[in-house]
Design a protein around this motif. Structure first.
Motif, short mmCIF file in Angstrom:
data_model
loop_
_atom_site.label_atom_id
_atom_site.label_comp_id
_atom_site.label_asym_id
_atom_site.label_seq_id
_atom_site.Cartn_x
_atom_site.Cartn_y
_atom_site.Cartn_z
N ALA A 6 0.84 -1.21 0.00
CA ALA A 6 0.00 0.00 0.00
C ALA A 6 0.87 1.25 0.00
N LEU A 7 1.95 1.23 0.76
CA LEU A 7 2.85 2.39 0.81
C LEU A 7 3.61 2.58 -0.49
N LEU A 8 3.84 1.51 -1.21
CA LEU A 8 4.63 1.59 -2.46
C LEU A 8 3.78 2.01 -3.66
N ARG A 9 2.50 1.71 -3.63
CA ARG A 9 1.70 1.84 -4.85
C ARG A 9 1.59 3.27 -5.37
N ALA A 10 1.38 4.24 -4.49
CA ALA A 10 1.17 5.62 -4.96
C ALA A 10 2.40 6.15 -5.69
N GLY A 11 3.57 5.92 -5.13
CA GLY A 11 4.79 6.37 -5.79
C GLY A 11 4.99 5.69 -7.13
N ALA A 12 4.68 4.39 -7.20
CA ALA A 12 4.82 3.66 -8.46
C ALA A 12 3.86 4.20 -9.51
N ALA A 13 2.63 4.53 -9.09
CA ALA A 13 1.63 5.05 -10.03
C ALA A 13 2.05 6.40 -10.59
N ILE A 14 2.58 7.26 -9.73
CA ILE A 14 3.04 8.57 -10.19
C ILE A 14 4.23 8.43 -11.14
N SER A 15 5.17 7.56 -10.79
CA SER A 15 6.34 7.34 -11.66
C SER A 15 5.91 6.81 -13.02
N ALA A 16 4.95 5.87 -13.00
CA ALA A 16 4.47 5.32 -14.27
C ALA A 16 3.81 6.38 -15.12
N ALA A 17 3.00 7.25 -14.49
CA ALA A 17 2.33 8.32 -15.24
C ALA A 17 3.35 9.28 -15.85
N ARG A 18 4.41 9.58 -15.13
CA ARG A 18 5.42 10.51 -15.63
C ARG A 18 6.20 9.96 -16.80
N ARG A 19 6.09 8.66 -17.06
CA ARG A 19 6.81 8.06 -18.18
C ARG A 19 5.97 7.95 -19.44
N VAL A 20 4.73 8.46 -19.36
CA VAL A 20 3.83 8.39 -20.53
C VAL A 20 3.53 9.81 -20.99
N PRO A 21 3.97 10.19 -22.18
CA PRO A 21 3.66 11.52 -22.70
C PRO A 21 2.15 11.77 -22.69
#
Length: 482
Positions: free
Chosen positions: A52-67
């Motif tokens: 649960a603590l990891l998911r938000a950061g991973a979601a933001i990082s993933a979004a930042r990698r998609v134009p």
């Protein structure tokens, strides 16, 4: 007053719950003894809150990698909102829902600390200061799990370090966090807290994720660096001191100074120790049956303790595979084996039989939820060499797969497949990259099922998905003979 059951399970985590459930389904009266929360470490302090603590950061990082999506990320992670979400995930450390499940499953519960007192006998020290005596007609299962190992470093224990529980249940993020250890817990918590904006320093003398393929630790190290974390290798803590705390009873406060073998001193607000696990076998009364308190409990493939036909050790406590899903797998085998033996049937103890945990030996899947993720199952290249197998090791860059290019602009990652040349089957696979966790199940099926390489050519991956990497690895191996 003594209560009798067919089966007594000491430990009410997911492993103990699964043993009990299978035994009840097999017709055995069963009781679980638990002194903390039913649902155990995984539900409240490990697997669930950490992810649960990891998911938000991973979601933001993933979004930042998609134009297009990257331009929509205009704020920062809301740490307090994330902690509130974590609290919801762990049910605010309330196990009432688990108690309802026990009742529905027909499993009884005794609250308190259970300890063996001779063969098939368990004494439970209850929270009210009393005790309950239990006797097992058939078997006793020890499913007490493991605790963090705190290494003997000068001043470390006195510095009131965090272990995994403190890291996953924290109410706020420290400004600076030092992590001692480069294994799964250390890497995941470093990634989580770095995503919160915490200044993270990882002290990993031998490197990161040493049990995996070398490229896993390398890529995860690069990912941590991109998150702003510092990874120190080739150095060990030699002295730790907490200074400036209000008083000795203060669990936090002040700052922690960590002196390294290189002479450098790391200063942090909290220090997380993630250097391994130790069995929860102290205080279990093992000495009353001739076993050594504090040791891991040996178990055969049906999870029975050699020399004690009534005693089973399941999950972390047997040191076979310290993973929740693997412990639950063992629990299913053990519960069914206990029920079968109680009926007078023979346990199916041949490899891959119904009552054995064969997969513990060479088909254990694991995911490290860092950024990038690591998903692996089976043997590594070093492992097959040690086993003396004649193999081929095939690597492929995941960024070349069409599905990966859609997931992230400039996707980076590596896949490895290891083939046993004598049998023509996959014996190991590792994937490192964003969103690779779901790839590991296909690899697990290939290994457990011993699917011939020639047959895998007919398992066509959908396009464009990450699973296309299987086709690319097979092409690297070579087409089957006509």
């Amino acid at each position: 007053m003594q209560q009798e059951f067919d089966l007594i399970v000491i430990g009410g985590g997911p492993v103990g719950e699964n043993v009990a459930d299978r035994a009840v389904q097999g017709g055995l009266s069963t009781v679980i003894v638990e002194h903390e929360l039913v649902g155990g470490e995984c539900s409240y302090w490990a697997c669930m809150p950490s992810k649960a603590l990891l998911r938000a950061g991973a979601a933001i990082s993933a979004a930042r990698r998609v134009p297009g999506a990257a331009e929509a990320v205009t704020g920062h992670l809301d740490v307090q909102a994330l902690f509130a979400h974590r609290d919801d995930v762990v049910k605010h450390w309330d196990d009432s829902g688990q108690l309802e499940w026990l009742d529905g499953a027909g499993i009884q519960l005794v609250r308190g600390h259970g300890r063996l007192d001779g063969e098939r006998r368990v004494v439970v020290d209850t929270p009210d200061g009393g005790s309950v005596e239990l006797r097992a007609r058939v078997a006793v299962v020890v499913a007490t799990g493991s605790d963090p190992l705190i290494p003997r470093i000068e001043g470390l224990a006195e510095a009131r370090p965090w272990a995994s529980r403190e890291a996953t249940s924290a109410e706020q993020a420290p400004r600076r966090l030092a992590v001692i250890g480069g294994g799964v817990v250390g890497v995941e918590m470093a990634a989580a807290y770095a995503s919160f904006g915490t200044e993270v320093t990882v002290i990993a003398r031998s490197g990161l994720l040493r049990e995996f393929e070398p490229f896993a630790g390398e890529l995860v190290g690069e990912g941590l660096a991109e998150q702003g974390a510092r990874v120190i290798t080739g150095a060990s803590p030699v002295r730790v001191e907490r200074v400036g705390a209000a008083d000795d009873a203060d669990a936090s406060g002040g700052e922690v100074r960590i002196e390294l073998s290189t002479g450098e001193t790391i200063v942090a607000d909290e220090v997380l120790v993630a250097t391994g696990r130790t069995p929860r076998t102290h205080g279990l009364g093992l000495e009353t049956i001739g076993l050594e308190p504090g040791d891991w409990l040996e178990a055969d493939d049906t999870l029975r303790v050699p020399g004690h036909d009534w005693l089973y050790a399941v999950g972390d406590v047997n040191h076979r595979a310290l993973l929740t899903h693997q412990g639950k797998y063992q629990a299913r085998a053990a519960g069914d084996a206990i029920a079968a033996r109680a009926r007078g049937d023979e346990a199916s103890d041949a490899p891959w039989g119904a009552h054995v945990a064969t997969a513990d030996h060479h088909a254990v899947p694991q995911v490290v939820f860092a950024d990038p993720e690591v998903a692996a199952v089976g043997l590594t290249a070093a492992g097959v060499e040690e086993a003396g197998l004649r193999t081929r090791v095939l690597d492929y860059e995941l960024g070349w797969v069409a599905g990966a290019s859609l997931l992230a602009d400039g996707y980076r990652g590596t896949a490895r497949m290891i083939v046993d040349e004598d049998r023509g089957v996959v014996v190991g696979a590792t994937f490192v990259g964003q969103d690779v966790a779901e790839l590991v199940q296909a690899a697990t099926i290939a290994i457990v099922g011993e699917v011939p390489i020639d047959r895998l050519w007919h398992a066509v991956p959908a396009y464009p998905t990450m699973s296309e990497v299987w086709l690319r690895l097979l092409e690297a191996y070579g087409r089957p003979a006509a």
